[in-house]
Enzyme design. Structure first.
Site, PDB file in Angstrom:
ATOM      1  N   SER A 230       0.960  -1.298   0.126  1.00 34.33           N
ATOM      2  CA  SER A 230       0.070  -0.090   0.056  1.00 34.33           C
ATOM      3  C   SER A 230       0.763   1.297   0.001  1.00 34.33           C
ATOM      4  O   SER A 230       0.567   2.350  -0.722  1.00 34.33           O
ATOM      5  CB  SER A 230      -0.803  -0.154   1.451  1.00 34.33           C
ATOM      6  OG  SER A 230      -0.220   0.082   2.326  1.00 34.33           O
TER       7      SER A 230
ATOM      8  N   ARG B  72       0.573   3.769  -3.292  1.00 39.96           N
ATOM      9  CA  ARG B  72      -0.086   5.002  -2.996  1.00 39.96           C
ATOM     10  C   ARG B  72       0.928   6.067  -3.645  1.00 39.96           C
ATOM     11  O   ARG B  72       0.370   6.823  -4.269  1.00 39.96           O
ATOM     12  CB  ARG B  72      -0.429   5.283  -1.617  1.00 39.96           C
ATOM     13  CG  ARG B  72      -0.898   6.691  -1.272  1.00 39.96           C
ATOM     14  CD  ARG B  72      -0.962   6.777   0.283  1.00 39.96           C
ATOM     15  NE  ARG B  72      -2.110   5.888   0.881  1.00 39.96           N
ATOM     16  CZ  ARG B  72      -1.606   4.938   1.610  1.00 39.96           C
ATOM     17  NH1 ARG B  72      -0.287   4.565   1.811  1.00 39.96           N
ATOM     18  NH2 ARG B  72      -2.717   4.107   2.003  1.00 39.96           N
TER      19      ARG B  72
ATOM     20  N   ASN C 256      -0.254   8.209  -7.268  1.00 37.10           N
ATOM     21  CA  ASN C 256      -0.082   9.811  -7.396  1.00 37.10           C
ATOM     22  C   ASN C 256       0.621  10.173  -8.272  1.00 37.10           C
ATOM     23  O   ASN C 256       0.530  11.198  -9.066  1.00 37.10           O
ATOM     24  CB  ASN C 256      -0.015  10.150  -6.018  1.00 37.10           C
ATOM     25  CG  ASN C 256      -1.381  10.143  -4.976  1.00 37.10           C
ATOM     26  OD1 ASN C 256      -2.342  11.018  -5.166  1.00 37.10           O
ATOM     27  ND2 ASN C 256      -1.593   9.237  -4.407  1.00 37.10           N
TER      28      ASN C 256
END
Length: 265
Positions: free
Chosen positions: A195, A199, A203
């Protein structure tokens, strides 16, 4: 690129293609992303140089502007680390400082238009160069795996290898549910670095695509260029907040994970 290749799809694909070097005959898995590696190392060296510039002639009274700026940033990171991590380790603040500033500098490469880097490199024969390391999942996974091994180190140091193994197999349902405990803990431990990596990568990679879309779609005419410049400026202003925020989130989650593995034991 040739004229027939100058379409939005081919333009974006070109700028999102890494410069790779194959190691042996192991296939794509053993391909080294040279651009990611070089950019990451350069940003790390730049971080060290910036800190060295602030500390080479420190003044105890009225500090210089750069020294004062660096001290404010370091005090901010130190305060965040100490407020989040309650354990005895003194390594957490250096880990937090390294993660935040290194990721911040890598993210900030996004503010340089892709052609400003790729076009000069094409003149010397380098036709693929993805400038933002954190838009490469290999870089974000590499950092998150490092955090994963730090989690293991902190957990084993806190309870010992035997105690860590026992807790891994018996928590949270007790020794009679050992297979379920093992599956649950493996999923929990693996999900944390995954994760973290996804993440940051998501982005940065998504932002790269939007920047490239604005750039290529706005270049067809003068009016399009003006519109692209306006939208590009707006997106850049938005990313002025996103770039440090993603570095801060990665750093804070890493500290939280390190704190949790000690608190849980």
């Amino acid at each position: 690129m040739a004229a027939e290749e100058l379409t939005p799809t081919s333009y974006i694909q070109h700028h999102l293609q890494n410069l790779t070097s194959q190691v042996g005959d192991g296939g794509p898995f053993w391909a080294i992303h040279v651009d990611t590696l070089v950019s990451s190392v350069l940003m790390g060296l730049l971080m060290v140089f910036m800190f060295w510039m602030a500390t080479r002639k420190p003044t105890a009274g009225v500090p210089g502007k750069w020294q004062a700026f660096v001290e404010i940033l370091l005090e901010f990171i130190d305060r965040q680390a100490k407020d989040t991590y309650r354990g005895p380790s003194k390594l957490v603040t250096p880990i937090a400082i390294t993660l935040f500033f290194w990721i911040l500098l890598m993210n900030m490469l996004k503010f340089i238009p892709a052609d400003f880097i790729s076009k000069p490199l094409e003149l010397v024969g380098v036709h693929n160069w993805k400038p933002v390391p954190t838009a490469d999942v290999n870089a974000t996974l590499g950092m998150s795996i490092s955090v994963f091994f730090l989690m293991l180190f902190f957990a084993i140091r806190s309870q010992g290898f035997g105690g860590f193994t026992k807790g891994f197999l018996t928590a949270p349902f007790g020794k009679w549910m050992m297979p379920f405990n093992l599956i649950l803990n493996v999923v929990e431990w693996v999900s944390k670095p995954v994760s973290l990596a996804m993440r940051l990568f998501g982005n940065m990679f998504g932002g790269e695509i939007v920047f490239l879309l604005i750039w290529v779609l706005g270049g067809a005419s003068i009016l399009g260029m003006l519109g692209g410049a306006v939208f590009g400026l707006g997106w850049m202003i938005f990313h002025i907040l996103v770039v440090p925020l993603q570095a801060f989130i990665f750093m804070m989650l890493s500290i939280v994970y390190l704190s949790l593995v000690e608190d849980s034991h």
